[in-house]
Design a protein around this motif. Sequence first.
Motif, PDB file in Angstrom:
ATOM      1  N   LEU A  94       0.829  -1.203   0.000  1.00 30.60           N
ATOM      2  CA  LEU A  94       0.000   0.000   0.000  1.00 30.60           C
ATOM      3  C   LEU A  94       0.864   1.254   0.000  1.00 30.60           C
ATOM      4  O   LEU A  94       1.922   1.294   0.632  1.00 30.60           O
ATOM      5  N   LYS A  95       0.383   2.278  -0.701  1.00 35.75           N
ATOM      6  CA  LYS A  95       1.050   3.578  -0.727  1.00 35.75           C
ATOM      7  C   LYS A  95       0.000   4.666  -0.585  1.00 35.75           C
ATOM      8  O   LYS A  95      -1.188   4.468  -0.863  1.00 35.75           O
ATOM      9  N   LEU A  96       0.456   5.823  -0.143  1.00 39.06           N
ATOM     10  CA  LEU A  96      -0.374   7.027  -0.132  1.00 39.06           C
ATOM     11  C   LEU A  96      -0.007   7.867  -1.337  1.00 39.06           C
ATOM     12  O   LEU A  96       1.180   8.061  -1.641  1.00 39.06           O
ATOM     13  N   GLN A  97      -1.031   8.396  -2.001  1.00 39.93           N
ATOM     14  CA  GLN A  97      -0.776   9.216  -3.186  1.00 39.93           C
ATOM     15  C   GLN A  97      -1.652  10.459  -3.156  1.00 39.93           C
ATOM     16  O   GLN A  97      -2.814  10.414  -2.753  1.00 39.93           O
ATOM     17  N   CYS A  98      -1.064  11.569  -3.612  1.00 41.53           N
ATOM     18  CA  CYS A  98      -1.796  12.836  -3.681  1.00 41.53           C
ATOM     19  C   CYS A  98      -1.396  13.565  -4.965  1.00 41.53           C
ATOM     20  O   CYS A  98      -0.213  13.541  -5.358  1.00 41.53           O
ATOM     21  N   LEU A  99      -2.363  14.209  -5.605  1.00 41.60           N
ATOM     22  CA  LEU A  99      -2.125  14.944  -6.840  1.00 41.60           C
ATOM     23  C   LEU A  99      -2.516  16.402  -6.646  1.00 41.60           C
ATOM     24  O   LEU A  99      -3.533  16.704  -6.018  1.00 41.60           O
ATOM     25  N   TRP A 100      -1.721  17.316  -7.184  1.00 40.69           N
ATOM     26  CA  TRP A 100      -2.034  18.744  -7.186  1.00 40.69           C
ATOM     27  C   TRP A 100      -2.032  19.237  -8.632  1.00 40.69           C
ATOM     28  O   TRP A 100      -1.059  19.013  -9.368  1.00 40.69           O
ATOM     29  N   LYS A 101      -3.086  19.899  -9.029  1.00 45.20           N
ATOM     30  CA  LYS A 101      -3.130  20.548 -10.334  1.00 45.20           C
ATOM     31  C   LYS A 101      -2.890  22.028 -10.101  1.00 45.20           C
ATOM     32  O   LYS A 101      -3.677  22.695  -9.439  1.00 45.20           O
ATOM     33  N   LEU A 102      -1.788  22.543 -10.656  1.00 39.59           N
ATOM     34  CA  LEU A 102      -1.337  23.880 -10.352  1.00 39.59           C
ATOM     35  C   LEU A 102      -1.493  24.806 -11.563  1.00 39.59           C
ATOM     36  O   LEU A 102      -1.948  24.393 -12.632  1.00 39.59           O
ATOM     37  N   ARG A 103      -1.110  26.048 -11.363  1.00 43.75           N
ATOM     38  CA  ARG A 103      -1.349  27.056 -12.390  1.00 43.75           C
ATOM     39  C   ARG A 103      -0.382  26.916 -13.569  1.00 43.75           C
ATOM     40  O   ARG A 103      -0.779  27.038 -14.714  1.00 43.75           O
TER      41      ARG A 103
END
Length: 210
Positions: free
Chosen positions: A129-138
């Motif tokens: 298992l892993k933790l994942q996060c995505l950010w959509k930036l300018r």
Amino acid sequence: MATTHLSFPLRLPQVSATPYQRQPTEFFSVSTRTRFGLRFRAMGSDLLGDFGARDPFPAELESRFGEKVLGNVDTEHKILIPNLTALSLAQQQCDPHVSPLQPPMPEDEATSLLRKVVGWRLINEEGGLKLQCLWKLRDYQCGIELINRIYKVVETTGHYPNLHLEQPNQVRAELWTSSIGGLSMNDFIVAAKIDEIKTSDLVPRKRIWA
């Protein structure tokens, strides 16, 4: 102690089978105690009710109830230091000595902790298992700035995420403890610290239509 007696007519409602029947008027005596409030008595010895303070009963005096109240000067007051479970994840410190023999966090426990971090999801890759996060930036510069902010926050923890700058304006972060092949509490602590990073000046501006 001064006692003043007053008399006045007091009309008491009575249940009657005949509607609109005039009720009789009875007289009551009011005994006013200047220190302990009002005490209402009928003309006889029946006590209708006490209002205000009263003298303590002998049994109450024997129990020394006045010495057990919160405001007593001899009351012991203790300030309890919050234990680890009472602190938020972002306030906790990572364990720098995670044993390779430690089993990875079970999925049900990880799912429960996932509620305490914002924007992260569980993925299963390479059997762990892993933790994942995505950010959509300018734009691209905002992506570089976010990566710099993340490293500045996690450099004191000793537990680093994998960061990827994808496309010109998207950052992906992944957390897991490689020494145990899965998730540990360290991953959630770092994720919570990353959640506190300010990103409002990096995300695309919302259009306002007139």
